[in-house]
Design a protein around this motif. Structure first.
Motif, short mmCIF file in Angstrom:
data_model
loop_
_atom_site.label_atom_id
_atom_site.label_comp_id
_atom_site.label_asym_id
_atom_site.label_seq_id
_atom_site.Cartn_x
_atom_site.Cartn_y
_atom_site.Cartn_z
N ILE A 22 0.81 -1.21 0.00
CA ILE A 22 0.00 0.00 0.00
C ILE A 22 0.86 1.27 0.00
O ILE A 22 0.32 2.37 -0.07
CB ILE A 22 -0.98 0.04 1.18
N TYR A 45 1.46 6.15 -2.29
CA TYR A 45 0.51 5.17 -1.78
C TYR A 45 0.01 4.33 -2.94
O TYR A 45 0.14 4.71 -4.12
CB TYR A 45 -0.65 5.86 -1.08
N LYS A 47 -3.39 1.80 -4.18
CA LYS A 47 -4.75 1.33 -3.93
C LYS A 47 -4.78 -0.19 -4.06
O LYS A 47 -4.58 -0.74 -5.13
CB LYS A 47 -5.72 1.96 -4.92
N ARG A 49 -6.32 -4.21 -3.81
CA ARG A 49 -7.57 -4.91 -4.14
C ARG A 49 -8.35 -5.21 -2.87
O ARG A 49 -9.58 -5.15 -2.86
CB ARG A 49 -7.25 -6.21 -4.88
N ILE A 64 -7.81 4.86 4.81
CA ILE A 64 -8.60 4.43 3.65
C ILE A 64 -8.64 5.53 2.60
O ILE A 64 -8.51 5.27 1.39
CB ILE A 64 -10.03 4.03 4.08
N GLN A 66 -6.45 7.79 1.92
CA GLN A 66 -5.17 7.91 1.21
C GLN A 66 -5.01 6.85 0.13
O GLN A 66 -4.54 7.15 -0.98
CB GLN A 66 -4.02 7.83 2.21
N VAL A 67 -5.38 5.61 0.42
CA VAL A 67 -5.22 4.57 -0.59
C VAL A 67 -6.32 4.64 -1.66
O VAL A 67 -6.11 4.27 -2.81
CB VAL A 67 -5.17 3.16 0.04
N GLU A 68 -7.49 5.13 -1.30
CA GLU A 68 -8.57 5.26 -2.28
C GLU A 68 -8.23 6.29 -3.35
O GLU A 68 -8.66 6.18 -4.49
CB GLU A 68 -9.88 5.64 -1.58
N ARG A 69 -7.47 7.29 -2.99
CA ARG A 69 -7.05 8.31 -3.96
C ARG A 69 -5.85 7.87 -4.79
O ARG A 69 -5.47 8.55 -5.75
CB ARG A 69 -6.70 9.61 -3.23
N ALA A 70 -5.22 6.75 -4.41
CA ALA A 70 -3.99 6.31 -5.05
C ALA A 70 -4.25 5.48 -6.30
O ALA A 70 -5.38 5.02 -6.55
CB ALA A 70 -3.15 5.52 -4.05
N GLU A 71 -3.19 5.26 -7.07
CA GLU A 71 -3.24 4.39 -8.24
C GLU A 71 -3.03 2.94 -7.81
O GLU A 71 -2.57 2.66 -6.70
CB GLU A 71 -2.18 4.79 -9.25
N SER A 72 -3.36 2.01 -8.68
CA SER A 72 -3.16 0.58 -8.41
C SER A 72 -1.68 0.23 -8.50
O SER A 72 -0.86 1.00 -9.02
CB SER A 72 -3.97 -0.26 -9.39
#
Length: 213
Positions: A22, A45, A47, A49, A64, A66-72
């Motif tokens: 993450i 950061y 995102k 699965r 949550i 921070q990772v929701e705004r991030a790329e995969s």
């Protein structure tokens, strides 16, 4: 010589498995004529699965939002490799667990792993430097060297910078411990079985014949 000293944060997982990555934090360092020069840092950061649980947030401080705004992971991995840049590089981390996490995430997303090369273990360098037989945590190593963190641990970039400080403090130019090893990426794991004279009567000793002397 380009050194990429990095640290990963992950979703907490069971003892026998790695959680999804993450966060990638890293510092790019040039080592020339036994002198270190910090060139740049990387901090991103990722995102995942899987959902981010409360225990991971408590441990890492990553939320949550921070990772929701991030790329995969595939996108961040490409950004990381672009940041590393062209030419030869050496990946360094505290133990090789980050290598295994990278490998797992690449497999999870069906990505190439040939970039996972020239891996070197700063924890192992530390242990050899001080004659330690058991592995030592990053926190314990910092305490031994009297390095006082100015920020909270378990953040990828913070831990990467602290790992660099450890290497800087223990480095000895003429000590072969600090020779950067070249190696190819690893797709599987093989544990070395070492049989000592004391174990000849052990029933497992017969397994040694399968691997030769």
């Amino acid at each position: 010589m380009k050194l990429i000293i990095h640290d990963l944060e992950t979703i907490k997982a069971g003892r026998r498995q790695n959680g999804e990555c993450i966060q990638i934090g890293a510092v790019k360092v040039l080592l020339e004529n036994d002198q270190f020069q910090v060139v740049d840092t990387f901090d991103s950061y990722i995102k995942p699965r899987s959902p981010l649980d409360a225990s991971t947030t408590k441990f890492t401080g990553i939320t949550i939002a921070q990772v929701e705004r991030a790329e995969s992971f595939p996108t961040v991995k490409d950004l990381f490799l672009d940041w590393i840049g062209e030419g030869e590089y050496y990946l360094l981390s505290w133990s090789l667990s980050d290598r295994d996490i990278f490998l797992d995430d690449c497999r999870r997303h069906k990505l190439e792993t040939n970039w996972l090369k020239n891996y070197n273990d700063i924890q192992k360098m530390f242990m050899l430097r001080f004659g330690l037989e058991r592995s030592i945590s990053l926190v314990a190593a910092l305490k031994q060297l009297e390095i006082e963190p100015v920020e909270a641990l378990h953040n990828g970039l913070t831990d990467a910078l602290l790992t660099y400080q450890i290497l800087l403090k223990i480095f000895q130019p003429n000590n072969p411990i600090f020779t950067m090893n070249k190696n190819e990426f690893v797709e599987g794991y093989v544990e070395e079985i070492v049989l000592h004279e004391d174990f000849k009567t052990n029933p497992f000793a017969k397994l040694g014949n399968l691997f030769g002397n």
